[in-house]
Design a protein around this motif. Structure first.
Motif, PDB file in Angstrom:
ATOM      1  N   THR A  10       0.826  -1.209   0.000  1.00 25.54           N
ATOM      2  CA  THR A  10       0.000   0.000   0.000  1.00 25.54           C
ATOM      3  C   THR A  10       0.861   1.261   0.000  1.00 25.54           C
ATOM      4  OG1 THR A  10      -1.812  -1.108   1.152  1.00 25.54           O
ATOM      5  CG2 THR A  10      -1.724   1.285   1.324  1.00 25.54           C
ATOM      6  N   LEU A  11       1.970   1.236   0.726  1.00 24.39           N
ATOM      7  CA  LEU A  11       2.842   2.409   0.786  1.00 24.39           C
ATOM      8  C   LEU A  11       3.595   2.605  -0.527  1.00 24.39           C
ATOM      9  CD1 LEU A  11       4.250   2.073   4.417  1.00 24.39           C
ATOM     10  CD2 LEU A  11       2.299   3.422   3.600  1.00 24.39           C
ATOM     11  N   ALA A  12       4.021   1.504  -1.157  1.00 24.61           N
ATOM     12  CA  ALA A  12       4.666   1.603  -2.466  1.00 24.61           C
ATOM     13  C   ALA A  12       3.681   2.142  -3.499  1.00 24.61           C
ATOM     14  CB  ALA A  12       5.209   0.248  -2.891  1.00 24.61           C
ATOM     15  N   ALA A  13       2.406   1.729  -3.396  1.00 17.53           N
ATOM     16  CA  ALA A  13       1.388   2.219  -4.326  1.00 17.53           C
ATOM     17  C   ALA A  13       1.128   3.705  -4.121  1.00 17.53           C
ATOM     18  CB  ALA A  13       0.097   1.425  -4.147  1.00 17.53           C
ATOM     19  N   ALA A  14       1.132   4.167  -2.866  1.00 20.47           N
ATOM     20  CA  ALA A  14       0.961   5.600  -2.615  1.00 20.47           C
ATOM     21  C   ALA A  14       2.131   6.387  -3.193  1.00 20.47           C
ATOM     22  CB  ALA A  14       0.846   5.845  -1.105  1.00 20.47           C
ATOM     23  N   PHE A  15       3.316   5.814  -3.112  1.00 25.61           N
ATOM     24  CA  PHE A  15       4.506   6.483  -3.644  1.00 25.61           C
ATOM     25  C   PHE A  15       4.419   6.639  -5.161  1.00 25.61           C
ATOM     26  CE2 PHE A  15       8.807   6.518  -5.348  1.00 25.61           C
ATOM     27  CZ  PHE A  15       9.407   7.495  -4.569  1.00 25.61           C
ATOM     28  N   THR A  16       4.090   5.565  -5.881  1.00 24.04           N
ATOM     29  CA  THR A  16       4.048   5.672  -7.346  1.00 24.04           C
ATOM     30  C   THR A  16       2.876   6.517  -7.814  1.00 24.04           C
ATOM     31  OG1 THR A  16       2.873   3.547  -7.502  1.00 24.04           O
ATOM     32  CG2 THR A  16       5.277   3.498  -7.732  1.00 24.04           C
ATOM     33  N   ALA A  17       1.755   6.485  -7.084  1.00 28.15           N
ATOM     34  CA  ALA A  17       0.632   7.352  -7.450  1.00 28.15           C
ATOM     35  C   ALA A  17       1.040   8.815  -7.363  1.00 28.15           C
ATOM     36  CB  ALA A  17      -0.566   7.067  -6.554  1.00 28.15           C
ATOM     37  N   SER A  18       1.789   9.157  -6.325  1.00 25.98           N
ATOM     38  CA  SER A  18       2.286  10.535  -6.189  1.00 25.98           C
ATOM     39  C   SER A  18       3.348  10.832  -7.239  1.00 25.98           C
ATOM     40  CB  SER A  18       2.852  10.735  -4.787  1.00 25.98           C
ATOM     41  OG  SER A  18       3.291  12.061  -4.588  1.00 25.98           O
ATOM     42  N   LEU A  19       4.192   9.838  -7.521  1.00 23.84           N
ATOM     43  CA  LEU A  19       5.285  10.002  -8.481  1.00 23.84           C
ATOM     44  C   LEU A  19       4.783  10.434  -9.851  1.00 23.84           C
ATOM     45  CD1 LEU A  19       8.374   9.492  -9.062  1.00 23.84           C
ATOM     46  CD2 LEU A  19       7.712   7.157  -9.669  1.00 23.84           C
ATOM     47  N   VAL A  20       3.677   9.836 -10.313  1.00 24.24           N
ATOM     48  CA  VAL A  20       3.185  10.121 -11.671  1.00 24.24           C
ATOM     49  C   VAL A  20       1.968  11.040 -11.669  1.00 24.24           C
ATOM     50  CG1 VAL A  20       4.122   7.986 -12.604  1.00 24.24           C
ATOM     51  CG2 VAL A  20       1.781   8.010 -11.729  1.00 24.24           C
ATOM     52  N   SER A  21       1.662  11.629 -10.528  1.00 24.34           N
ATOM     53  CA  SER A  21       0.555  12.581 -10.476  1.00 24.34           C
ATOM     54  C   SER A  21       0.791  13.717 -11.468  1.00 24.34           C
ATOM     55  CB  SER A  21       0.420  13.152  -9.060  1.00 24.34           C
ATOM     56  OG  SER A  21      -0.489  14.240  -9.041  1.00 24.34           O
ATOM     57  N   THR A  22      -0.281  14.194 -12.067  1.00 25.96           N
ATOM     58  CA  THR A  22      -0.179  15.304 -13.022  1.00 25.96           C
ATOM     59  C   THR A  22      -0.381  16.658 -12.349  1.00 25.96           C
ATOM     60  OG1 THR A  22      -2.519  15.043 -13.591  1.00 25.96           O
ATOM     61  CG2 THR A  22      -0.906  13.891 -14.966  1.00 25.96           C
ATOM     62  N   GLU A  23      -0.460  16.682 -11.029  1.00 25.46           N
ATOM     63  CA  GLU A  23      -0.505  17.962 -10.322  1.00 25.46           C
ATOM     64  C   GLU A  23       0.901  18.544 -10.285  1.00 25.46           C
ATOM     65  OE1 GLU A  23      -1.587  19.872  -5.934  1.00 25.46           O
ATOM     66  OE2 GLU A  23      -1.969  17.750  -6.345  1.00 25.46           O
ATOM     67  N   PRO A  24       1.141  19.698 -10.909  1.00 26.31           N
ATOM     68  CA  PRO A  24       2.503  20.262 -10.958  1.00 26.31           C
ATOM     69  C   PRO A  24       3.031  20.601  -9.570  1.00 26.31           C
ATOM     70  CG  PRO A  24       1.033  21.355 -12.521  1.00 26.31           C
ATOM     71  CD  PRO A  24       0.174  20.541 -11.620  1.00 26.31           C
ATOM     72  N   LEU A  25       4.351  20.626  -9.457  1.00 25.76           N
ATOM     73  CA  LEU A  25       5.015  20.965  -8.213  1.00 25.76           C
ATOM     74  C   LEU A  25       5.612  22.358  -8.319  1.00 25.76           C
ATOM     75  CD1 LEU A  25       6.829  17.612  -7.381  1.00 25.76           C
ATOM     76  CD2 LEU A  25       4.485  18.338  -6.864  1.00 25.76           C
ATOM     77  N   GLN A  26       5.540  23.105  -7.244  1.00 19.88           N
ATOM     78  CA  GLN A  26       6.079  24.462  -7.235  1.00 19.88           C
ATOM     79  C   GLN A  26       7.527  24.445  -6.758  1.00 19.88           C
ATOM     80  OE1 GLN A  26       3.453  27.549  -5.942  1.00 19.88           O
ATOM     81  NE2 GLN A  26       5.115  28.796  -5.137  1.00 19.88           N
ATOM     82  N   ARG A  27       8.387  25.085  -7.526  1.00 19.71           N
ATOM     83  CA  ARG A  27       9.809  25.188  -7.223  1.00 19.71           C
ATOM     84  C   ARG A  27      10.289  26.583  -7.598  1.00 19.71           C
ATOM     85  NH1 ARG A  27       8.471  21.097  -5.157  1.00 19.71           N
ATOM     86  NH2 ARG A  27       9.386  18.999  -5.352  1.00 19.71           N
ATOM     87  N   THR A  28      11.554  26.884  -7.292  1.00 20.89           N
ATOM     88  CA  THR A  28      12.213  28.019  -7.901  1.00 20.89           C
ATOM     89  C   THR A  28      13.182  27.463  -8.941  1.00 20.89           C
ATOM     90  OG1 THR A  28      13.993  28.053  -6.261  1.00 20.89           O
ATOM     91  CG2 THR A  28      12.045  29.401  -5.799  1.00 20.89           C
TER      92      THR A  28
END
Length: 266
Positions: free
Chosen positions: A207-225
């Protein structure tokens, strides 16, 4: 004739310019803040244990589950986030997850949020999801295939999923005989010198590995500088100016205050 190099998405940007970027595995670590990465209810039995040299521990009320941040700014991964579980309090470690401090902070947050959900489920269930997880492996890699990651299988009992630009990977060791390596291993960046790595040992809840990959390929952009995005992979990013400036990255996460539980990310 060699193909033309990809354009620099940050050409003309100031280094301090906030941007939103995808894919996540190339975004850089971002804002490492324990108050968001650890969603644990410290006002409801969870314990926080500051230690020497910036190390911080958190443990569950039952003392079977713990997580730790150990900074190491002089090393490539800048330190390690470690999650572990013991079948009995203070007993032998049953499983472990390790993630470099350079792992995108949003992935760290989503894994710890899922960890809290799994703990709450374990506490209220006659099953034992922290140690007898029923999640099937395909739930880990199906999101990767849905986002265009390639798939290859080797006769050594491993299968590998590779990002479309070949700068990220998830490996699954489905045959465990004769090896004590991680069941799941992920990395992002140049294959010869990954910017970050994550490892899930035998027994770690799928379940934790699945949560990791779901977040990994999420299409919600990440904010950075711009200056926080790894230089050698930035030509493979989709980037746009952000609407608001991101808070400065903390070199060492600050201890969290009391936080309310966060729901599942999947």
């Amino acid at each position: 004739m060699l193909p033309d190099p990809l354009p620099d998405p940050f050409k003309g940007f100031d280094p301090a310019q906030p941007v939103v970027v995808l894919p996540r595995h190339l975004a850089g670590p971002g804002q490492a803040d324990l108050r968001t990465i650890w969603p644990f209810p410290f006002d409801d039995g969870w314990h926080l244990h500051p230690a020497d040299e910036g190390m911080v521990f958190a443990s569950s009320p039952c003392a079977r589950l713990w997580t730790r941040f150990a900074p190491a700014p002089e090393r490539r991964g800048k330190g390690t986030w470690t999650i572990g579980a013991n079948r009995i309090p203070f007993g032998p470690r049953a499983w472990q997850i390790t993630l470099d401090a350079t792992t995108p902070a949003e992935l760290l947050r989503d894994v710890h949020a899922e960890l809290l959900d799994l703990y709450l489920e374990d506490r209220s269930s006659d099953q034992d999801p922290l140690f007898e997880d029923a999640t099937a492996p395909h739930e880990v890699y199906t999101p990767l295939l849905a986002r265009g990651w390639s798939h290859s299988v080797k006769t050594d009992g491993t299968q590998t999923f590779l990002a479309p630009e070949r700068l990220g990977s998830v490996r699954h060791r489905y045959a465990t005989t004769g090896s004590d390596g991680p069941i799941w291993r992920a990395w992002g960046g140049d294959p010869s010198e990954p910017h970050w790595q994550a490892r899930f040992s035998f027994g770690a809840p799928t379940t934790l590995a699945a949560a990791f990959t779901a977040s990994l390929v999420s299409t919600e952009p990440l904010q950075r500088t711009v200056q926080d995005v790894p230089f050698h992979t930035r030509r493979h990013l989709y980037a746009a100016p952000a609407a608001a400036k991101q808070p400065p990255t903390s070199p060492t996460p600050a201890p969290p205050t009391a936080a309310a539980p966060v729901g599942r990310t999947r």
